[in-house]
Structure formats: structure tokens, C-alpha cells
Design a protein around this motif. Structure first.
Motif, mmCIF file in Angstrom:
data_model
loop_
_atom_site.group_PDB
_atom_site.id
_atom_site.type_symbol
_atom_site.label_atom_id
_atom_site.label_comp_id
_atom_site.label_asym_id
_atom_site.label_seq_id
_atom_site.Cartn_x
_atom_site.Cartn_y
_atom_site.Cartn_z
ATOM 1 N N ALA A 157 9.934 5.751 21.061
ATOM 2 C CA ALA A 157 9.392 4.495 20.496
ATOM 3 C C ALA A 157 10.634 3.635 19.951
ATOM 4 N N LYS A 158 11.668 3.988 20.427
ATOM 5 C CA LYS A 158 13.129 3.272 20.320
ATOM 6 C C LYS A 158 12.878 2.232 21.313
ATOM 7 N N LEU A 159 12.190 2.089 22.430
ATOM 8 C CA LEU A 159 12.222 1.225 23.466
ATOM 9 C C LEU A 159 11.158 0.121 23.025
ATOM 10 N N THR A 160 11.456 -0.739 22.082
ATOM 11 C CA THR A 160 10.449 -1.716 21.581
ATOM 12 C C THR A 160 10.062 -2.632 22.496
ATOM 13 N N HIS A 161 10.579 -2.771 23.800
ATOM 14 C CA HIS A 161 10.295 -3.990 24.574
ATOM 15 C C HIS A 161 9.358 -3.428 25.626
ATOM 16 N N LEU A 162 8.842 -2.171 25.600
ATOM 17 C CA LEU A 162 8.122 -1.724 26.751
ATOM 18 C C LEU A 162 6.754 -2.527 26.990
ATOM 19 N N ARG A 163 6.487 -2.756 28.233
ATOM 20 C CA ARG A 163 5.566 -3.155 28.660
ATOM 21 C C ARG A 163 4.286 -2.367 29.492
ATOM 22 N N ARG A 164 5.255 -1.469 30.215
ATOM 23 C CA ARG A 164 4.433 -0.595 30.945
ATOM 24 C C ARG A 164 4.683 0.707 30.957
ATOM 25 N N LEU A 165 4.020 1.723 30.576
ATOM 26 C CA LEU A 165 4.180 3.138 30.258
ATOM 27 C C LEU A 165 3.224 4.003 30.904
ATOM 28 N N VAL A 166 3.682 4.970 31.727
ATOM 29 C CA VAL A 166 2.994 5.839 32.465
ATOM 30 C C VAL A 166 3.425 7.050 32.060
ATOM 31 N N LEU A 167 2.583 7.800 31.444
ATOM 32 C CA LEU A 167 2.403 9.226 30.764
ATOM 33 C C LEU A 167 1.592 10.278 31.664
ATOM 34 N N TYR A 168 1.079 9.941 32.691
ATOM 35 C CA TYR A 168 0.057 10.702 33.327
ATOM 36 C C TYR A 168 0.634 12.117 33.392
ATOM 37 N N ARG A 169 -0.356 13.081 33.143
ATOM 38 C CA ARG A 169 -0.150 14.456 33.324
ATOM 39 C C ARG A 169 1.336 14.805 32.508
ATOM 40 N N THR A 170 1.447 14.293 31.497
ATOM 41 C CA THR A 170 2.535 14.745 30.606
ATOM 42 C C THR A 170 2.103 15.506 29.231
ATOM 43 N N LYS A 171 2.928 16.101 28.550
ATOM 44 C CA LYS A 171 2.547 16.819 27.435
ATOM 45 C C LYS A 171 2.898 16.272 26.135
ATOM 46 N N ILE A 172 2.752 14.978 26.165
ATOM 47 C CA ILE A 172 2.789 13.964 24.950
ATOM 48 C C ILE A 172 1.770 14.363 23.884
ATOM 49 N N GLU A 173 2.085 14.313 22.455
ATOM 50 C CA GLU A 173 1.147 14.912 21.758
ATOM 51 C C GLU A 173 0.689 13.489 20.862
ATOM 52 N N GLN A 174 -0.072 13.634 19.921
ATOM 53 C CA GLN A 174 -0.583 12.533 19.194
ATOM 54 C C GLN A 174 0.284 11.801 18.377
ATOM 55 N N THR A 175 1.132 12.853 17.628
ATOM 56 C CA THR A 175 2.104 12.245 16.643
ATOM 57 C C THR A 175 3.235 11.090 17.308
#
Length: 612
Positions: A416-434
Motif C-alpha cells: 500500500a505504500k507504493l502509491t505509484h503502482l500501475r501494474r500489480l500481479v498477485l496470482y497464486r498468492t495468499k493476500i487477504e481482503q484487508t
């Protein structure tokens, strides 16, 4: 002629004398008899062991889901399920992509400069076998659209051992170019492999499906080998390098395998390169791969100056060298990467080759200018690594964490600190809703987002996404089963610039609610739409696409029972840019219809898989 024969005889005699000096008298005599008389029977007979894969250890992607066995890599463990039958079977292992369709999408990342032409790998899988052997053959049972395998490697590590050795070696058993087999039917792929000096029960297959017309399917892998090192390999005639003009591969592998060692020879000149403009020399050597650049630095002071120029390391792809890349290499590269902007470390550092500490040190030193970071399948990553990335790479625009499935869910909060992100790939990760909501609240410039195979309440995520990221161009929700009509409706209303949307295997969506028709009406820029395995897609949905989405290029409606041939014809007549149409397992679309439509619209690749 006779003097030449005499010279060859003397050379042969010298070789034997060298072997005698390097080994015992018994070994030398045994070698001489084996070579001169060809008495193979005098050597001990070894029994060949045949074994199927016991366990799938790691892989980069698969078509299936994380909580199922259909089309997953885990199907490669054990004996064949399908072979020798051919066709599209759920009991096989299937990778996520095929062909060049994904590479032509707007969401595809830019190719890295200096990627070696010999590096073709796009996906991989690693298999463990019960017993370590000296390999004599590797057999891959391919049951559908074979030809994707481009490399087979063996590892010196026993994956079932409790102790991690200090030195882990990977050796290439076989390598080739991407190919397309003459037939899509099943085959046993068993290329001639090179001998290696260690026993192994860890084999890695690397694939590239760019030449294939459809998904390749693998059923099983057989490892053949002997328990004892083959004696013939011990008695090989020595290879004598008379000129000794170049270092051996082992010597070049020192100092981290990729980086320069102090020059050991005095150069007699630089070929008048010092007369050329500095910029021209920079342009010439910019075409060299990283290892070649490091070797050239040993030639003379002039080349060393050019090869150490930070402008040569604005882009750096280390993925092709994952077998050799360690922390020593990162340490040697560090002084040269002051201007580094794009870094690809995907697949690197696993099994202790790189530690989280070493990665953090490199990023702190070289990451302040990074705009692109690709670290897919890097299992050494932990929360501290993402924290350092967030603190150092403040201008980062692209981040690829695909298949980093061992990252703790809490680690993703730092993104969330990377405020200039334009492309983010989180395929097959364990990221949660929060964590995902926190990212969306901060990263409002997102253009491309991949949440494929992630588990969370997608409706809530889509609601926030539609409010905070209105410039979104591509969204991948492959196998996100919690997506409902409400979430899709909010997405379409808020992100009207969407060009790519993957809703494949989102089983909770139903055409009867009108969600697909609303998508077509509110997203006129759609170029790619995947509704894979949604059995409810109907003629009315295709009619809306034909009317409202004139620039549609890729459409996947695999598995629907409700689409008729007449609806397909109307779609093909209206969407003149259509290039990919998958109608596999569509019960109303038979092979004859596909052949007829293909003849009428040759520019469209219409897919219809079969099961034998």
C-alpha cells in the motif's frame, strides 16, 4: 598419410599416459582395455531403475485451482492417469497459458533487454522421485498438444534430506527450442540426455507453449537411471585444450558465476576501439548478455570501463541465470546498478541460493530508481523484503509477485505504500481482503491488476476498486469463486475504461441475472473477455457483445451449453477484430460448425478441444 597416422598414434599414446598419471595402475589398464578392445562385458553390469514422480515440489502456474485436482500440476505425481489416450482430460497437468495470445495483450509486461536468445522458458515444474539415480533417460508422457518442453534439468540436492548442502548444483540434461508437434495426439517425449557427475532425484521441466495451438497437457514423468555411477563415464578420454584460449565454465562460474574476476592475462591491445566515440562503444556492447558483458570486462581497461558503466544496467534480467545466481553475484553487480530501473529476479534464489537479507541489501543499494520489479516464484521473500521494497522503491510502477505462495498474508500490507503502482500481479498468492483493500485505497493509479486464484471476498474488493481505480484497463479474476453479479455490476459502472476482463471459472456468476449483458453495454472498449467454464452464457450475451463491443479480440466461452451456431455467426460478422474464440465443450457447437466458421473467417483462431 603415414606421418599423419604416426602423429595421431602419438597423440593417442599421450592421452593414455595422462590417464595413467591421474589414476591408479588398475584404472589405467582397465581404461585402456575398454577403449582399445571395446570389452564392455568386462565392466560391472548395472541395473536400470525406472520410477515415476513421487511428489510435485514447485511450479510457476497451472490451469487448475489450489483446492482441486482438475488440470493441476499435482496430477503429475504417480503413474499415468490418461496415457496413451489423447485429448483434453481433467486428470492431467496443464499450464495457465499457451500460444502468443497473452503476450499480445495490453497487460503483458514489456520484454527485458539483454534476455539471451537461447532462454526460451516461460513456465516450470519441479518433481521429486523416490530414489537418487544417475539419469539415463527422462520420459514425459504428453497427452495433448505436445512440444512445449524446452529444458530438462537435474539437481544434486535430495529434496527428502533434512540437511541442506552447502553447494547445490543444477545441470541441464537436455535443451531445445519451442516446437509444435505434427499432431496434437499423445506421445512419449524422451530426448537424448547428457550424462552428469552426480545422482539425482530432483528433476525440473521448463516449458514454452508459444508455438502451440492449445493448452499442452502432461500426464506423467518417468526417470530412468542407475544407482552406481556408470564406469564408462569414469574412463572417458581426456579432452585436451591445446590452445587454452578461454577459461573453463567452472572458472567462469567463480565470483558468483555471472561477474568478472580480475584479469589474469595482459592484453596486447584493444583493436583500435579507443578510437571510437564512447557512445558508439556503449551501443555495441549493449547487445551483449550479462555473462558476456562480465567476460568482456576482463579484456582490457577500456572495456572494463565500459562494462562497468551503470548505463549498461538500467535494465537487468537475472531470470535466465537462476541456476547460477547467488548472493556473491548480487554483491558484484551492486556497484554497477546505481541507475537500475527495471529488475527481473523471477525464479531466482530458491533453496538458499539467496537469502532475504542479501536481497534486502541489494534493493537498498540499487532500488531507489526502480520502476519495475519482477520476483515471481521467489520463495526466499518474506515480510522484511516487501517492507524494504516499499521503503526504497518509492517510484515503483510494476510489481510481479506471481506464485510467491509462501509469503505471509500480513506481508502484503506494505504494498500500500507504493502509491505509484500501475501494474500489480498477485496470482497464486495468499493476500487477504484487508491488505487488498488497503492497497486499493492507496494505489489509485492502477492500470493492470491480477488476482487470479486468490481467495477473498471479491465483491467487496470490486466495490472499492470501482471507486478508487477508475483508470483500470485490465483485471484478472481467474478462479475467484466469490465474484457475484453485484460485484461485476459495480466494476462495470466504475471502471468503464476496462479493456481486458478474465472471469474464467467464476462459477457463482449466472447469465440469467443479466450481468454479462450489462458488462457488454457498459464496457465498449473490451478487447479480451474470458467467461471460461460458465455454463449459463447464452445467445443473448453474445448478441450484446456483437452489438456493443466492436473491438473485441479474444473471447473464451468454453463449456457453455446455451450458445448456438447462429449466435456465433452474428458475433463473427460484427466483431471484425476478433482473433481468438474458444468454444471447447460447447455442446451446441460441433466440429462441423467449427470447420465451416473457420473457412468463412480464416483470421479467427477458433478453438475446439477433443477427448479421445
Amino acid at each position: 598419410m603415414f606421418p599423419m597416422l604416426t602423429l595421431l598414434s602419438m597423440f593417442y599414446y599421450i592421452c593414455l599416459r595422462r590417464r595413467c598419471r591421474s589414476g591408479s595402475r588398475g584404472e589405467a589398464l582397465g581404461s585402456r582395455r575398454a577403449v582399445e578392445l571395446g570389452q564392455r562385458a568386462a565392466l560391472p553390469v548395472t541395473v536400470e531403475v525406472e520410477q515415476y514422480a513421487k511428489e510435485v515440489l514447485d511450479f510457476s502456474s497451472h490451469y487448475g485451482s489450489e483446492n482441486s485436482m482438475s488440470y493441476t500440476m499435482w496430477n503429475l505425481a504417480g503413474v499415468p492417469n490418461v496415457y496413451p489416450s489423447s485429448g483434453d482430460f481433467t486428470q492431467t497437468a496443464v499450464f495457465r497459458t499457451y500460444g502468443r495470445w497473452w503476450e499480445t495483450c495490453a497487460s503483458a509486461p514489456a520484454r527485458f533487454h539483454r534476455t539471451p536468445r537461447s532462454f526460451h522458458s516461460r513456465d516450470y515444474l519441479e518433481l521429486a522421485f523416490e530414489e537418487p539415480v544417475y539419469p539415463t533417460a527422462v520420459e514425459v508422457l504428453e497427452t495433448y498438444h505436445p512440444g512445449a518442453i524446452v529444458r530438462i534439468l537435474a539437481c544434486s540436492l535430495n529434496p527428502f534430506s533434512q540437511n541442506l548442502p552447502a553447494d547445490i548444483r543444477w545441470e541441464v540434461l537436455w535443451a531445445g527450442d519451442p516446437t509444435k508437434a505434427p499432431s496434437p495426439h499423445a506421445r512419449q517425449f524422451s530426448p537424448t540426455i547428457r550424462p552428469i557427475s552426480f545422482s539425482t532425484n530432483l528433476v525440473r521441466l521448463e516449458v514454452n507453449s508459444c508455438m502451440l495451438d492449445y493448452y499442452t497437457e502432461l500426464d506423467a514423468v518417468v526417470l530412468r537411471g542407475v544407482r552406481e555411477r556408470p564406469l564408462l563415464a569414469l574412463y572417458k578420454m581426456p579432452v585436451i585444450d591445446i590452445s587454452e584460449l578461454s577459461d573453463s565454465e567452472d572458472e567462469l562460474a567463480e565470483a558468483g558465476a555471472l561477474c568478472c574476476r580480475p584479469a589474469t592475462r595482459h592484453s596486447l591491445g584493444n583493436g583500435y576501439f579507443d578510437k571510437l566515440p564512447y557512445e558508439l562503444i556503449q551501443l555495441i556492447i549493449s547487445h551483449l548478455a550479462v555473462p558476456e558483458l562480465c567476460r568482456l570486462a576482463q579484456a582490457c581497461k577500456l572495456f572494463r570501463q565500459h562494462c562497468y558503466d551503470p548505463l549498461q544496467y538500467v535494465q537487468l534480467s537475472l531470470q535466465p541465470y537462476w541456476t547460477r545466481l547467488g548472493e556473491a553475484a548480487l554483491d558484484h553487480l551492486q556497484p554497477r546498478c546505481a541507475l537500475l530501473q527495471r529488475l527481473n529476479m523471477s525464479w531466482t534464489g530458491n533453496r538458499g541460493a539467496i537469502t532475504a537479507t542479501g536481497f534486502c541489501s541489494f534493493i537498498r543499494a540499487c532500488g531507489s530508481s526502480l520502476v519495475c520489479l519482477e520476483v515471481s516464484c521467489c520463495h526466499f521473500l518474506n515480510e522484511a523484503c516487501l517492507e524494504v521494497v516499499a521503503q526504497t522503491c518509492v517510484g515503483l510502477r510494476e510489481l510481479d509477485l506471481a506464485s510467491c505462495d509462501r509469503l505471509h498474508p500480513q506481508a502484503f500490507n506494505h504494498i500500500a505504500k507504493l502509491t505509484h503502482l500501475r501494474r500489480l500481479v498477485l496470482y497464486r498468492t495468499k493476500i487477504e481482503q484487508t491488505a487488498m483493500l488497503s492497497i486499493l485505497m492507496s494505489c489509485t493509479e492502477l492500470r493492470h491488476l491480477n488476482l487470479g486464484s486468490c481467495v477473498m471476498d471479491c465483491d467487496v474488493v470490486l466495490s472499492v476498486l470501482s471507486q478508487r481505480c477508475r483508470a483500470l484497463r485490465a483485471l484478472d479474476l481467474w478462479r475467484c469463486r466469490s465474484v457475484s453479479e453485484r460485484g461485476v455490476g459495480e466494476l462495470a459502472a466504475g471502471c468503464s475504461l476496462l479493456e481486458e476482463l478474465d472471469l474464467g471459472w467464476c462459477s457463482s456468476l449466472h447469465s440469467s441475472t443479466g450481468c454479462f449483458q450489462r458488462l457488454a453495454r457498459t464496457l465498449p472498449r473490451l478487447r479480451k473477455l474470458f467467461l471460461t467454464a460458465n455454463r449459463t452464457v447464452c445467445d443473448a450475451d453474445l448478441e450484446q457483445l456483437a452489438t456493443c463491443c466492436p473491438v473485441l479480440e479474444h473471447l473464451d466461452i468454453l463449456g457453455t451449453r446455451m450458445v448456438s451456431p447462429s449466435a456465433l455467426r452474428r458475433l463473427l460478422q460484427s466483431c471484425l477484430r476478433l482473433r481468438l474464440l474458444d468454444v471447447s465443450f460447447c455442446s451446441q457447437i460441433d466440429t462441423r460448425t467449427v470447420q465451416e466458421l473457420t473457412s468463412l473467417y480464416p483470421a479467427v483462431s477458433i478453438k475446439k478441444s477433443f477427448t479421445q
